[in-house]
Design an enzyme around this catalytic site. Structure first.
Site, PDB file in Angstrom:
ATOM      1  N   ASN A 146      29.059  70.798  25.895  1.00  0.00           N
ATOM      2  CA  ASN A 146      29.668  69.606  26.485  1.00  0.00           C
ATOM      3  C   ASN A 146      30.364  69.996  27.787  1.00  0.00           C
ATOM      4  OD1 ASN A 146      31.669  67.540  27.108  1.00  0.00           O
ATOM      5  ND2 ASN A 146      31.172  66.664  25.124  1.00  0.00           N
ATOM      6  N   HIS A 175      34.592  68.456  30.757  1.00  0.00           N
ATOM      7  CA  HIS A 175      35.804  68.953  31.406  1.00  0.00           C
ATOM      8  C   HIS A 175      35.552  69.478  32.810  1.00  0.00           C
ATOM      9  CE1 HIS A 175      38.493  68.113  28.153  1.00  0.00           C
ATOM     10  NE2 HIS A 175      37.659  68.669  27.303  1.00  0.00           N
ATOM     11  N   HIS A 232      29.982  62.746  27.569  1.00  0.00           N
ATOM     12  CA  HIS A 232      30.454  61.491  26.993  1.00  0.00           C
ATOM     13  C   HIS A 232      30.687  60.506  28.128  1.00  0.00           C
ATOM     14  CE1 HIS A 232      33.455  59.376  24.002  1.00  0.00           C
ATOM     15  NE2 HIS A 232      32.670  58.528  24.638  1.00  0.00           N
ATOM     16  N   ARG A 271      32.252  57.414  29.050  1.00  0.00           N
ATOM     17  CA  ARG A 271      33.237  56.442  28.586  1.00  0.00           C
ATOM     18  C   ARG A 271      33.219  55.210  29.485  1.00  0.00           C
ATOM     19  NH1 ARG A 271      37.229  57.918  25.030  1.00  0.00           N
ATOM     20  NH2 ARG A 271      37.075  60.060  24.236  1.00  0.00           N
ATOM     21  N   HIS A 299      33.339  68.995  16.896  1.00  0.00           N
ATOM     22  CA  HIS A 299      34.711  68.506  17.102  1.00  0.00           C
ATOM     23  C   HIS A 299      35.697  69.614  16.756  1.00  0.00           C
ATOM     24  CE1 HIS A 299      38.436  66.292  17.307  1.00  0.00           C
ATOM     25  NE2 HIS A 299      37.790  65.227  17.716  1.00  0.00           N
TER      26      HIS A 299
END
Length: 238
Positions: free
Chosen positions: A8, A11, A44, A46, A193
């Protein structure tokens, strides 16, 4: 079968957005991660686009069409983006206003089930694989299978935040039973997670988990070792 790694890179975009700059570019991070052993790139999208933006999705899906795994909510904004850019796979996640990160699996109310099933049908028509982010709960897994999901990503938050060894072992057992049931239901199993270099091995040892999706720990490690080394180290652990 070796466990695959989804990295992922949210960041990287978070750092860019901190200064509203044009760099660092998530596209560059994706290329480095893939060349260092990552099997998939995870982002992700959003609704508020606070880190990954719509243009990032367009760029990433264009350059890495078979490597993009995109997390998104059930909203219309995300739906339109996924249908337009057609990533390899989509993970439908709950999205709460003001949350720092996703807090748990989908809550399958009747309204959520109806919406998820609608999205699964639409995404399948575009040949997009669909994953559902779920808690390691038997009832939730059965709902996911009934709705037509291809994949379930087991939420490992309870395990990763366990304060004692016995508590962690209990959560691992829950994950193992959930992975077994998911496979029996015909679902591919992923997990993620809060996983890091210290707690990932026990989850990776659970039979049947095909992919681990990890972001923050890798990006934090990369500050000191560089992104290629951080990805390689995690991949080697799996």
């Amino acid at each position: 079968m070796k466990t695959k790694l989804g990295v992922n890179i949210d960041h990287v975009a978070t750092l860019r957005q901190a200064r509203r700059a044009s760099f660092p570019d998530p596209l560059d991070a994706a290329a480095v991660a893939l060349s260092s052993g990552a099997d998939f790139i995870v982002v992700h999208l959003r609704k508020d686009q606070r880190h990954i933006r719509l243009q990032d999705i367009a760029n990433l899906c264009k350059l890495f069409p078979n490597k993009m795994h995109i997390e998104c909510s059930m909203g219309e904004f995300a739906e339109k983006a996924m249908l337009k850019y057609k990533p390899h796979s989509v993970c439908i996640v709950p999205e709460l206003p003001g949350e720092v990160t996703t807090t748990g699996g989908l809550q399958f109310t009747p309204a959520v089930q109806k919406r998820v099933q609608e999205l699964i049908k639409k995404f399948h028509k575009k040949h997009i694989l669909v994953s559902l982010f779920v808690n390691p709960d038997a009832a939730d897994l059965r709902v996911a299978a009934r709705l037509g999901a291809d994949i379930v990503e087991l939420c490992t938050r309870a395990y990763s935040e366990a304060k004692t060894h016995p508590a962690a072992q209990k959560r691992l057992q829950e994950l193992a039973l959930a992975a077994l049931l998911a496979q029996e239901l015909g679902l591919e199993v992923h997990a993620g997670h809060g996983l890091n270099y210290h707690n990932v091995l026990a989850v990776a040892d659970i039979g049947g988990i095909r992919c681990m999706n990890i972001g923050f720990a890798i990006m934090a490690r990369s500050l000191f070792t560089g992104l290629p080394s951080a990805v390689e180290e995690m991949k080697n652990l799996l």
